[in-house]
Design a protein around this motif. Structure first.
Motif, PDB file in Angstrom:
ATOM      1  N   ILE A 304       0.844  -1.201   0.000  1.00  0.00           N
ATOM      2  CA  ILE A 304       0.000   0.000   0.000  1.00  0.00           C
ATOM      3  C   ILE A 304       0.878   1.249   0.000  1.00  0.00           C
ATOM      4  O   ILE A 304       0.636   2.203  -0.742  1.00  0.00           O
ATOM      5  N   GLU A 305       1.909   1.233   0.839  1.00  0.00           N
ATOM      6  CA  GLU A 305       2.797   2.393   0.928  1.00  0.00           C
ATOM      7  C   GLU A 305       3.529   2.656  -0.395  1.00  0.00           C
ATOM      8  O   GLU A 305       3.730   3.801  -0.787  1.00  0.00           O
ATOM      9  N   LEU A 306       3.921   1.564  -1.099  1.00  0.00           N
ATOM     10  CA  LEU A 306       4.695   1.694  -2.331  1.00  0.00           C
ATOM     11  C   LEU A 306       3.822   1.655  -3.585  1.00  0.00           C
ATOM     12  O   LEU A 306       4.351   1.612  -4.703  1.00  0.00           O
ATOM     13  N   ASP A 307       2.491   1.668  -3.398  1.00  0.00           N
ATOM     14  CA  ASP A 307       1.543   1.678  -4.514  1.00  0.00           C
ATOM     15  C   ASP A 307       1.775   0.490  -5.455  1.00  0.00           C
ATOM     16  O   ASP A 307       1.848   0.633  -6.674  1.00  0.00           O
ATOM     17  N   ARG A 308       1.840  -0.698  -4.855  1.00  0.00           N
ATOM     18  CA  ARG A 308       2.058  -1.908  -5.649  1.00  0.00           C
ATOM     19  C   ARG A 308       0.753  -2.656  -5.949  1.00  0.00           C
ATOM     20  O   ARG A 308       0.782  -3.705  -6.601  1.00  0.00           O
ATOM     21  N   LEU A 309      -0.367  -2.150  -5.469  1.00  0.00           N
ATOM     22  CA  LEU A 309      -1.656  -2.779  -5.757  1.00  0.00           C
ATOM     23  C   LEU A 309      -2.188  -2.266  -7.089  1.00  0.00           C
ATOM     24  O   LEU A 309      -1.815  -1.185  -7.549  1.00  0.00           O
ATOM     25  N   GLU A 310      -3.076  -3.047  -7.672  1.00  0.00           N
ATOM     26  CA  GLU A 310      -3.671  -2.647  -8.950  1.00  0.00           C
ATOM     27  C   GLU A 310      -5.177  -2.868  -8.871  1.00  0.00           C
ATOM     28  O   GLU A 310      -5.652  -3.786  -8.191  1.00  0.00           O
ATOM     29  N   LEU A 311      -5.912  -2.005  -9.557  1.00  0.00           N
ATOM     30  CA  LEU A 311      -7.358  -2.135  -9.602  1.00  0.00           C
ATOM     31  C   LEU A 311      -7.750  -2.795 -10.924  1.00  0.00           C
ATOM     32  O   LEU A 311      -7.371  -2.327 -11.997  1.00  0.00           O
ATOM     33  N   TYR A 312      -8.479  -3.926 -10.803  1.00  0.00           N
ATOM     34  CA  TYR A 312      -9.025  -4.596 -11.973  1.00  0.00           C
ATOM     35  C   TYR A 312     -10.508  -4.225 -12.088  1.00  0.00           C
ATOM     36  O   TYR A 312     -11.118  -3.784 -11.111  1.00  0.00           O
ATOM     37  N   PHE A 313     -11.069  -4.425 -13.284  1.00  0.00           N
ATOM     38  CA  PHE A 313     -12.449  -4.010 -13.520  1.00  0.00           C
ATOM     39  C   PHE A 313     -13.219  -5.122 -14.225  1.00  0.00           C
ATOM     40  O   PHE A 313     -12.758  -5.665 -15.237  1.00  0.00           O
ATOM     41  N   GLN A 314     -14.394  -5.470 -13.662  1.00  0.00           N
ATOM     42  CA  GLN A 314     -15.274  -6.444 -14.304  1.00  0.00           C
ATOM     43  C   GLN A 314     -16.516  -5.720 -14.799  1.00  0.00           C
ATOM     44  O   GLN A 314     -17.177  -5.012 -14.029  1.00  0.00           O
ATOM     45  N   PRO A 315     -16.855  -5.893 -16.081  1.00  0.00           N
ATOM     46  CA  PRO A 315     -17.963  -5.126 -16.648  1.00  0.00           C
ATOM     47  C   PRO A 315     -19.324  -5.511 -16.080  1.00  0.00           C
ATOM     48  O   PRO A 315     -19.576  -6.671 -15.754  1.00  0.00           O
ATOM     49  N   LEU A 316     -20.189  -4.510 -15.967  1.00  0.00           N
ATOM     50  CA  LEU A 316     -21.596  -4.685 -15.605  1.00  0.00           C
ATOM     51  C   LEU A 316     -22.407  -4.490 -16.880  1.00  0.00           C
ATOM     52  O   LEU A 316     -22.317  -3.446 -17.529  1.00  0.00           O
ATOM     53  N   ILE A 317     -23.196  -5.490 -17.242  1.00  0.00           N
ATOM     54  CA  ILE A 317     -23.898  -5.507 -18.518  1.00  0.00           C
ATOM     55  C   ILE A 317     -25.387  -5.266 -18.313  1.00  0.00           C
ATOM     56  O   ILE A 317     -26.010  -5.875 -17.432  1.00  0.00           O
ATOM     57  N   ASP A 318     -25.927  -4.387 -19.123  1.00  0.00           N
ATOM     58  CA  ASP A 318     -27.381  -4.170 -19.141  1.00  0.00           C
ATOM     59  C   ASP A 318     -28.024  -5.394 -19.798  1.00  0.00           C
ATOM     60  O   ASP A 318     -27.793  -5.676 -20.978  1.00  0.00           O
ATOM     61  N   MET A 319     -28.830  -6.136 -19.040  1.00  0.00           N
ATOM     62  CA  MET A 319     -29.386  -7.395 -19.535  1.00  0.00           C
ATOM     63  C   MET A 319     -30.396  -7.185 -20.661  1.00  0.00           C
ATOM     64  O   MET A 319     -30.707  -8.116 -21.406  1.00  0.00           O
ATOM     65  N   SER A 320     -30.915  -5.978 -20.808  1.00  0.00           N
ATOM     66  CA  SER A 320     -31.932  -5.730 -21.837  1.00  0.00           C
ATOM     67  C   SER A 320     -31.322  -5.496 -23.210  1.00  0.00           C
ATOM     68  O   SER A 320     -31.953  -5.768 -24.237  1.00  0.00           O
ATOM     69  N   ASN A 321     -30.056  -4.997 -23.256  1.00  0.00           N
ATOM     70  CA  ASN A 321     -29.470  -4.688 -24.563  1.00  0.00           C
ATOM     71  C   ASN A 321     -28.015  -5.124 -24.722  1.00  0.00           C
ATOM     72  O   ASN A 321     -27.439  -4.990 -25.808  1.00  0.00           O
ATOM     73  N   GLY A 322     -27.397  -5.640 -23.659  1.00  0.00           N
ATOM     74  CA  GLY A 322     -26.030  -6.119 -23.751  1.00  0.00           C
ATOM     75  C   GLY A 322     -24.966  -5.052 -23.679  1.00  0.00           C
ATOM     76  O   GLY A 322     -23.773  -5.339 -23.854  1.00  0.00           O
ATOM     77  N   PHE A 323     -25.331  -3.795 -23.409  1.00  0.00           N
ATOM     78  CA  PHE A 323     -24.356  -2.707 -23.341  1.00  0.00           C
ATOM     79  C   PHE A 323     -23.647  -2.704 -21.982  1.00  0.00           C
ATOM     80  O   PHE A 323     -24.194  -3.140 -20.970  1.00  0.00           O
ATOM     81  N   VAL A 324     -22.437  -2.160 -21.995  1.00  0.00           N
ATOM     82  CA  VAL A 324     -21.702  -1.969 -20.746  1.00  0.00           C
ATOM     83  C   VAL A 324     -22.221  -0.716 -20.066  1.00  0.00           C
ATOM     84  O   VAL A 324     -22.191   0.375 -20.647  1.00  0.00           O
ATOM     85  N   THR A 325     -22.708  -0.867 -18.830  1.00  0.00           N
ATOM     86  CA  THR A 325     -23.205   0.294 -18.091  1.00  0.00           C
ATOM     87  C   THR A 325     -22.225   0.753 -17.013  1.00  0.00           C
ATOM     88  O   THR A 325     -22.376   1.830 -16.450  1.00  0.00           O
ATOM     89  N   GLY A 326     -21.257  -0.088 -16.740  1.00  0.00           N
ATOM     90  CA  GLY A 326     -20.285   0.264 -15.714  1.00  0.00           C
ATOM     91  C   GLY A 326     -19.348  -0.887 -15.427  1.00  0.00           C
ATOM     92  O   GLY A 326     -19.335  -1.907 -16.138  1.00  0.00           O
TER      93      GLY A 326
END
Length: 550
Positions: A304-326
């Motif tokens: 944490i002090e040396l900023d060695r962590l990384e943020l990964y992202f998993q998409p949230l999909i709108d089930m009605s149209n398949g678009f990425v909402t976040g």
């Protein structure tokens, strides 16, 4: 001349000559005689002790020797330091030695009394941790593990009173003290004469229990005796309180008598007992796990002090149209020495040691920075919402509204682009505080999601009073829902509940197209899972979003 020199001395003193192997007291002063230490070496002053001291003083370059000695006075034994010093007397045929006795009885008794006080818990009168260790090791020393011992096997057991800090905060320290005293009395009443009870921490007790054997029946009998003290409610002042306790057990091993080590082992088992709500016995594997946790804590703090962590992202999909909402932002840690470390392993460590606060703040800060980077890359503000997890430990310890407000302001991030994911446990542990904090967050215009819904114990009547925007259906209900009808029924019920409360839903753990279609048909709002994408680094998440849009 010698007599004239000895008489004024306030301590017992005598001059002894050594003729070969024989000793003879030449002269004594009145103080020596008054102690019953008359010439002729009576039984009071051990002849062998004096002979040994004279021999040492005769050989030593320093010319003196000192040893402690206790008189055999039938009324009250006294404690002395016996000093023998070689005398330089000219013209004497045999060497002479000055013997003096310094009475240290009062000093030693004061020291012993003080030591006994420091070995006792002032509230209960029981031994404290130091006193417990001292007494256990004394008992083991009296019965050495050499085949002749009558001690046999034994257990060191630690007991932790549940909810003690909460009782202390709500009812006050006087009630807390009364509870500790009552628990101590009940424990004393349930233990045998051969057992030893101690208070080794604020709400932690320790027992030394000799065993006839280490069979499950024997250990069950002991733990049942301990659990008996929690059966009846505790009447404290004007309150009646029902409490419970966690029990950790360390069993003795031949040749191992380090009490402190056994206490540590029982406390390691105690941590597991708090989770399982059962009495737990220490196993060597747990020490390896504890060492691993300690190593992870040290390395995580550094990461944490040396900023060695990384943020990964998993998409949230709108089930009605398949678009990425976040995207849901998820912390990932790849250590230079240990490789990729699972969040399942390091998040509990962070919660336990307090690192969850800087870790949680870092995750929100980094999520806001990534949003800004994506906007700059796209040349416009993207219609995305980033979800960031807030653990129950962080929720309980941090000033979440001020923390969120400060980070959003520092990164110029619009609040409606952030969703905070909370677990049901934050509501269950303290519903009133949870509601207050959640309404303060809603006032900031951030969205709120309840993560892993269905796995906790939320009061549904209370749920409708909370400003929740999204219920996240736990993956345990989703992943195999097509093979188990009960899970389909649970998912359908959660979707109906969310609709009735005006909330949207997100299904986690979608791994097949069939599950995605089924959830969409049932009316689920959003979905995430490996069918769409695993959690990926920020640059790959951006590419996924652009490809999905195009």
């Amino acid at each position: 001349m010698i007599t004239a020199a000895l008489d004024p001395l306030p301590i017992p003193a005598a001059v002894v000559l050594r003729a070969g192997d024989d000793l003879e007291i030449v002269v004594t002063n009145p103080a020596f005689d008054q102690r019953g230490l008359a010439p002729g070496l009576p039984a009071g002053l051990d002849a062998q002790l004096l002979a040994d001291l004279v021999s040492i003083a005769h050989r030593n370059d320093s010319g003196h020797a000192v040893r402690p000695w206790m008189s055999n006075d039938p009324v009250k034994a006294r404690r002395y330091d016996v000093t023998v010093a070689r005398m330089d007397l000219r013209g004497m045929e045999w060497p002479h030695f000055l013997v003096s006795l310094l009475d240290r009885t009062s000093e030693i008794e004061t020291h012993d009394s003080f030591r006994r006080e420091t070995m006792r818990d002032s509230l209960t009168g029981l031994p404290n941790r130091a006193g417990f260790e001292d007494e256990v090791e004394r008992r083991l020393a009296d019965h050495p593990a050499d085949g002749r011992s009558t001690m046999g096997a034994f257990a060191i057991i630690t007991i932790d009173i549940a909810r003690f800090s909460q009782i202390n905060e709500c009812a006050g320290s006087i009630v807390g003290d009364e509870l500790i005293i009552t628990v101590a009395r009940r424990l004393m009443g349930r233990m045998r004469k051969t057992d030893l009870v101690a208070r080794i921490g604020g709400n932690e007790f320790a027992l030394f229990v000799p065993l006839r054997g280490t069979t499950p029946r024997e250990l069950t009998r002991i733990t049942n005796r301990i659990r008996d003290i929690f059966v009846q409610p505790y009447r404290l002042s004007d309150l009646e309180i029902q409490i419970d306790g966690a029990i950790g057990i360390a069993l003795s091993k031949p040749g191992q008598t380090d009490c402190a080590n056994y206490i540590r082992q029982s406390q390691i088992a105690l941590k597991r007992a708090k989770r399982t709500r059962q009495a737990e016995i220490y196993t060597p594997e747990e020490l390896d796990k504890a060492r691993r946790r300690f190593t992870l804590e040290t390395e995580l703090r550094k990461a944490i002090e040396l900023d060695r962590l990384e943020l990964y992202f998993q998409p949230l999909i709108d089930m009605s149209n398949g678009f990425v909402t976040g995207f849901e932002a998820l912390a990932r840690w790849k250590d230079p020495d240990y490789g990729m470390i699972s969040p399942v392993e390091f998040i509990p460590v962070a919660e336990e040691c307090g690192l969850i606060l800087p870790l949680g703040r870092w995750a929100l800060e980094r999520a806001c920075q990534v949003l800004n980077e994506w906007d700059a890359k796209a040349g416009e503000q993207l219609p995305l919402k980033i979800s960031v997890n807030v653990s129950a430990a962080q929720f309980a310890r941090d000033d979440i509204p001020n923390m969120v407000s400060g980070i959003l302001r520092a990164n110029k991030t619009r609040p409606e682009r952030i969703m905070l994911e909370l677990t049901e446990s934050v509501v269950v542990s303290d519903p009133a505080r949870a509601a207050k904090v959640m309404h303060a967050l809603r006032a900031l215009d951030v969205s709120l999601a309840m993560d892993d819904f269905g796995t906790g114990y939320s009061n549904l009547a209370y749920l409708q009073q909370l400003p929740i925007d999204v219920l996240k259906i736990d993956r345990s209900f989703v992943t195999h829902m097509l093979q188990e009808r009960d899970k389909v029924a649970i998912v359908r019920a959660i979707l109906s509940l969310a609709s009735a409360l005006g909330m949207e839903t997100t299904a986690e753990g979608i791994e097949t197209q069939e599950i995605a279609h089924t959830l969409a048909a049932l009316g689920c709002s959003y979905g995430q899972g490996y069918f769409y994408s695993p959690p990926v680094p920020a640059n790959l998440a951006y590419d996924f979003m652009i490809n999905r849009m195009g």
